[in-house]
Design an enzyme around this catalytic site. Structure first.
Site, PDB file in Angstrom:
ATOM      1  N   GLN A 169      -7.463  -4.280   2.919  1.00 53.93           N
ATOM      2  CA  GLN A 169      -7.709  -3.455   1.650  1.00 53.93           C
ATOM      3  C   GLN A 169      -8.578  -4.100   0.611  1.00 53.93           C
ATOM      4  OE1 GLN A 169      -6.174  -0.430   1.468  1.00 53.93           O
ATOM      5  NE2 GLN A 169      -6.805   0.223  -0.639  1.00 53.93           N
ATOM      6  N   HIS A 188      -1.105  -9.978  -3.039  1.00 50.70           N
ATOM      7  CA  HIS A 188      -1.869  -9.212  -4.174  1.00 50.70           C
ATOM      8  C   HIS A 188      -2.760  -9.763  -5.166  1.00 50.70           C
ATOM      9  CE1 HIS A 188      -3.115  -5.404  -5.889  1.00 50.70           C
ATOM     10  NE2 HIS A 188      -2.326  -4.719  -5.217  1.00 50.70           N
ATOM     11  N   SER A 189      -3.340 -11.066  -4.742  1.00 52.13           N
ATOM     12  CA  SER A 189      -4.032 -11.855  -5.618  1.00 52.13           C
ATOM     13  C   SER A 189      -5.186 -11.149  -5.833  1.00 52.13           C
ATOM     14  CB  SER A 189      -4.335 -13.154  -4.924  1.00 52.13           C
ATOM     15  OG  SER A 189      -3.134 -13.887  -5.009  1.00 52.13           O
ATOM     16  N   TYR A 190      -5.781 -11.375  -7.261  1.00 50.22           N
ATOM     17  CA  TYR A 190      -7.050 -10.864  -7.757  1.00 50.22           C
ATOM     18  C   TYR A 190      -7.745 -11.882  -8.256  1.00 50.22           C
ATOM     19  CZ  TYR A 190      -5.103  -6.293  -9.279  1.00 50.22           C
ATOM     20  OH  TYR A 190      -4.245  -5.140  -9.353  1.00 50.22           O
ATOM     21  N   ASN A 196       0.727  -1.268   0.010  1.00 51.72           N
ATOM     22  CA  ASN A 196      -0.035   0.029  -0.112  1.00 51.72           C
ATOM     23  C   ASN A 196       0.746   1.056   0.174  1.00 51.72           C
ATOM     24  OD1 ASN A 196      -2.264   1.804   0.211  1.00 51.72           O
ATOM     25  ND2 ASN A 196      -3.442  -0.155   0.732  1.00 51.72           N
ATOM     26  N   ARG A 197       0.170   2.361   0.293  1.00 51.40           N
ATOM     27  CA  ARG A 197       0.765   3.678  -0.032  1.00 51.40           C
ATOM     28  C   ARG A 197       1.613   4.347   1.226  1.00 51.40           C
ATOM     29  NH1 ARG A 197      -3.394   3.038  -3.101  1.00 51.40           N
ATOM     30  NH2 ARG A 197      -3.085   3.424  -5.226  1.00 51.40           N
ATOM     31  N   HIS A 225       3.233   0.247  -2.800  1.00 49.83           N
ATOM     32  CA  HIS A 225       3.894  -1.230  -2.603  1.00 49.83           C
ATOM     33  C   HIS A 225       5.328  -1.350  -2.629  1.00 49.83           C
ATOM     34  CE1 HIS A 225      -0.343  -2.376  -2.817  1.00 49.83           C
ATOM     35  NE2 HIS A 225      -0.650  -2.376  -4.176  1.00 49.83           N
ATOM     36  N   GLU A 232      -6.469  -7.616   0.525  1.00 49.18           N
ATOM     37  CA  GLU A 232      -4.898  -7.540   0.790  1.00 49.18           C
ATOM     38  C   GLU A 232      -4.874  -7.177   2.408  1.00 49.18           C
ATOM     39  OE1 GLU A 232      -3.091  -4.386  -1.849  1.00 49.18           O
ATOM     40  OE2 GLU A 232      -5.208  -4.620  -2.849  1.00 49.18           O
ATOM     41  N   ASP A 249     -11.597   0.698  -2.824  1.00 47.26           N
ATOM     42  CA  ASP A 249     -10.133   0.738  -2.886  1.00 47.26           C
ATOM     43  C   ASP A 249      -9.574   1.307  -1.446  1.00 47.26           C
ATOM     44  OD1 ASP A 249      -7.374   0.470  -3.412  1.00 47.26           O
ATOM     45  OD2 ASP A 249      -7.422   1.774  -5.218  1.00 47.26           O
TER      46      ASP A 249
END
Ligand code: GLA
Length: 376
Positions: free
Chosen positions: A312, A203-205, A108-109, A134, A340, A275
């Site tokens: 997340q 970070h799997s979608y 993340n940021r 990330h 996440e 998000d």
């Protein structure tokens, strides 16, 4: 008499069969290793295949990525439910999706690509506008991890040098992927030789109908969180822990992702959909439910458990149909979602958020479990 003994034999056979089936479903996962591809310099990227009952997961050493996850639906038919690519090149040339990767050092940021620790300022690469996303330009998702087989799975290790992407301390990170009891378990640990900050996640979608099957808007999501961290236009938390009650961010009762995603709501506009980091109701440090997702047509259910304080929920808003994934599938906007599990974004700049500091002598440790079942 003869018919009675025949009856007994049949019963014995049925019992034996049932025992075999139940033992079979608890067998140790089978692990195999092969080569997935080669980096431009010729270094081989390995792929580990984990199989347990009907579940099959594949993990590569580039970015410690989960590249496929096969899961049965309610009729027993399996499908690969994570987005990704058939070949290594897809992963090495994808600029921004982080498909299946372990992201770090800081998932993340981090606002304005800087933070202070022990009175010293550290500057990081800005790779998301003015912010760091990330872990920077060459985050853990783009590194080759060292791997070896362990019972039920694979252990991956990465040594990130002091100053890597601007972060202090030499950090040794370990990630274990194992398949056990119809679940994929990811265990993270790390140590450092200087004070540092750390936030590792996967970070799997997911598309529980099978990757490449369209949008994920029909998935019913439940997140046990009364609060979330609202964001500004750079998706940086504002500091507030805001209630979800009365907003389209409330997922305390299972709700379709698409039901409110385009509502007239400032946070949804800033996130281009969902998000957002949810503040989990349970106690951090203890494995607790972080989300439950049902895809109604296949009946697949994903339950996420974690020791982390947040998750997340990202509805794949930045997928834009330009990526061609597995089997040539075009990944359109919102064709995958991420959960996440993590510490809150930008924690190093928010002293009131749970701390992401790691000191020499301490061991960072977190577990996230993706558990599979079926329902309706
Ligand atoms: C995270 C972020 C999103 C997006 C994706 C990658 O989930 O929160 O905003 O950057 O990574 O595309």
């Amino acid at each position: 008499m003869a018919s009675r003994s025949m009856h007994c034999k049949v019963l014995n056979c049925i019992c034996l069969l049932l025992t075999l089936v139940s033992v079979g479903s608890h067998l140790e996962a089978k692990v195999t290793k092969s080569v997935f591809g080669e980096m431009p310099d010729g270094t081989k990227v390995e792929i580990y295949t984990l199989e347990e009952g009907a579940l099959k997961a594949r993990v590569i050493t580039y970015g410690a990525r989960l590249v496929s996850l096969e899961v049965p639906d309610r009729s027993g038919k399996t499908a690969d439910i994570v987005l990704g690519y058939d070949e290594l090149k897809g992963y090495t040339t994808d600029p921004k999706s982080y498909f299946g990767a372990i992201v770090g050092r800081y998932g993340n940021r981090i606002a304005h690509a800087t933070f202070s620790l022990d009175g010293k300022r550290y500057d990081l690469p800005a790779n998301d506008g003015v912010n760091t996303l990330h872990g920077g330009t060459i985050g853990f998702d783009k590194r080759l991890w060292q791997a070896h087989e362990i019972p039920h799975g694979v252990e991956l290790t990465l040594v990130s040098k002091d100053g890597d992407q601007g972060f202090p301390g030499t950090l040794t990170a370990r990630v274990l992927y194992t398949l056990e009891a119809r679940a994929l378990r990811i265990e993270y640990s790390a140590t450092t030789d200087k004070d540092t900050v750390l936030n590792l996640t996967n970070h799997s979608y997911f598309d529980l109908a099978g990757e490449g099957q369209g949008t994920i808007l029909n998935h019913l999501v439940m997140i046990p969180a009364d609060r979330y961290t609202p964001v500004d236009s750079g998706l940086i938390p504002t500091r507030e822990l805001a209630p979800v009650a009365g907003t389209p961010l409330d997922f305390r009762k299972a709700t379709a992702i698409g039901a409110r995603i385009d509502d007239d709501n400032e946070q949804l506009k800033l996130g281009h959909g969902y998000d957002h980091n949810y503040v989990l109701n349970g106690k951090a440090g203890v494995l607790q439910e972080a989300a439950r997702v049902l895809e109604p047509t296949s009946g697949r259910v994903l339950t996420v458990e974690t020791t982390q304080p947040g998750v997340q929920f990202y509805s794949g808003n930045f997928l834009d149909g330009t990526l061609h994934g597995k089997h040539g599938h075009v990944y359109a906007r919102r064709s995958g979602f991420c959960l996440e599990t993590q510490h809150f974004p930008d924690s190093p700049n928010h002293p009131k958020f749970p701390s992401t500091e790691l000191k020499p002598g301490q061991t960072y440790h977190n577990v996230t479990v993706f558990r599979f079942s079926t329902g309706s």
